[in-house]
Design a protein around this motif. Structure first.
Motif, PDB file in Angstrom:
ATOM      1  N   MET A   1     -20.979 -10.530  18.072  1.00 18.58           N
ATOM      2  CA  MET A   1     -22.179  -9.859  18.348  1.00 18.58           C
ATOM      3  C   MET A   1     -22.821  -9.290  17.134  1.00 18.58           C
ATOM      4  O   MET A   1     -24.113  -8.960  17.122  1.00 18.58           O
ATOM      5  N   ALA A   2     -22.121  -8.741  16.287  1.00 21.09           N
ATOM      6  CA  ALA A   2     -22.599  -7.959  15.043  1.00 21.09           C
ATOM      7  C   ALA A   2     -23.666  -8.973  14.255  1.00 21.09           C
ATOM      8  O   ALA A   2     -24.586  -8.465  13.698  1.00 21.09           O
ATOM      9  N   TYR A   3     -23.352  -9.901  14.265  1.00 18.30           N
ATOM     10  CA  TYR A   3     -24.019 -11.212  13.559  1.00 18.30           C
ATOM     11  C   TYR A   3     -25.104 -11.960  14.606  1.00 18.30           C
ATOM     12  O   TYR A   3     -26.076 -12.395  13.817  1.00 18.30           O
ATOM     13  N   ALA A   4     -24.682 -11.991  15.820  1.00 19.02           N
ATOM     14  CA  ALA A   4     -25.879 -12.691  16.754  1.00 19.02           C
ATOM     15  C   ALA A   4     -26.846 -11.536  17.221  1.00 19.02           C
ATOM     16  O   ALA A   4     -27.995 -12.210  17.348  1.00 19.02           O
ATOM     17  N   TRP A   5     -26.391 -10.336  17.419  1.00 14.99           N
ATOM     18  CA  TRP A   5     -27.564  -9.523  18.172  1.00 14.99           C
ATOM     19  C   TRP A   5     -28.893  -9.371  17.295  1.00 14.99           C
ATOM     20  O   TRP A   5     -29.677  -9.104  17.862  1.00 14.99           O
ATOM     21  N   PRO A   6     -28.688  -9.404  15.899  1.00 15.60           N
ATOM     22  CA  PRO A   6     -29.759  -8.942  15.056  1.00 15.60           C
ATOM     23  C   PRO A   6     -30.949  -9.924  15.310  1.00 15.60           C
ATOM     24  O   PRO A   6     -32.216  -9.694  15.160  1.00 15.60           O
TER      25      PRO A   6
END
Length: 291
Positions: free
Chosen positions: A189-194
């Motif tokens: 999520m840290a890489y997808a949420w942006p």
């Protein structure tokens, strides 16, 4: 019909908590917020302290609404303390991973001090120089962790007593599995949420390009309602309520006031409200405008 009743049973409790939290925020803000000084000024020390208690309690409940939703979902589906504890532990792991690996270039509205979690470290370059908070993924993140917890709970209940890890109890294995998978979900999520944050930012810029256009205001209303359901409404509201996306206004001394809420407050203080202020806060009950 049974599925709808089950969904209502899951949501009714956390929504009730949210309603109570907003009531506390409304009471606390109407007693202490300077915007209401045009009507009255509260000077009683005891009342001010009680108002601050209402504000802090209400804020905590609102910010952690996804946690209550997650715990209610796990409780409803598993009915076990093991499922609840594993979900809570997994949620902490999920938040910690987003806190450590999310990019610092995201706007501040993408983060939130959930459960008081924060980190800064001089040993890690990506964490040095500022305080980092978990990503505010709202109900989406909490729902992912809840599903992981339920999956691990059901899987460990079916585990055979004759296997390589038989010395680890089923309950402990459930917690361990939930923490590991939730941490992996947080990393992803840290890489997808942006990408979701950038999409919202694009929508904000489009709306602010012409705030007099009814279509733009309609889009704002739809996005605001949808994001509120997911508990990520700050990413939509903050730029318009308190930032330049909500417009600017020059006061009597020539100072620029930015944000729909700030403009409305400044104009209300001098008794000169115009039709251009309050467009982004009109649908909200006055007690909760500044909540």
């Amino acid at each position: 019909m049974r599925n709808w009743n089950s969904l209502y049973d899951i949501l009714s409790f956390p929504i009730g908590i949210l309603y109570f939290a907003m009531t506390l925020l409304g009471i606390g803000n109407i007693l202490t917020n300077s915007a209401f000084s045009v009507f009255f000024t509260m000077t009683n020390e005891l009342v001010i302290l009680l108002a601050e208690v209402c504000i802090r309690t209400g804020t905590f409940l609102v910010v952690n609404f996804p946690l209550f939703f997650m715990l209610r979902l796990v409780t409803r589906k598993s009915g076990s303390a093991t499922g609840i504890l594993s979900a809570f532990a997994g949620y902490i792991a999920y938040l910690t991973m987003t806190m450590c690996f999310a990019g610092s270039s995201l706007p501040s509205t993408a983060f939130s001090s959930i459960l008081g979690l924060s980190i800064t470290s001089a040993r890690a370059k990506s964490l040095a120089g500022a305080v980092h908070y978990p990503l505010q993924t709202g109900v989406i993140g909490a729902g992912i962790v809840a599903l992981i917890a339920l999956y691990n709970y059901n899987r460990t209940r079916k585990r055979s007593d004759y296997n390589l890890f038989a010395f680890i109890s089923k309950d402990t294995q459930c917690v361990i599995g939930t923490v590991i998978l939730s941490a992996a979900a947080g990393f992803g999520m840290a890489y997808a949420w942006p990408y979701a944050v950038r999409t919202i930012h694009t929508a904000v810029e489009f709306i602010s390009s012409d705030t007099t256009n009814p279509v733009n205001l309609m889009i704002y209303g739809v996005l605001d309602r949808f994001s509120s359901l997911l508990n990520i409404g700050a990413m939509i509201r903050t730029p318009f309520w308190y930032g330049s996306n909500g417009g600017t206004w020059l006061n009597m001394v020539g100072s620029s006031v930015a944000g729909d809420v700030n403009i409305w407050t400044a104009q209300a203080a001098i008794g000169g409200l115009t039709g251009m202020s309050g467009r982004f806060i009109t649908p909200y009950y006055v007690l909760n405008i500044f909540a």
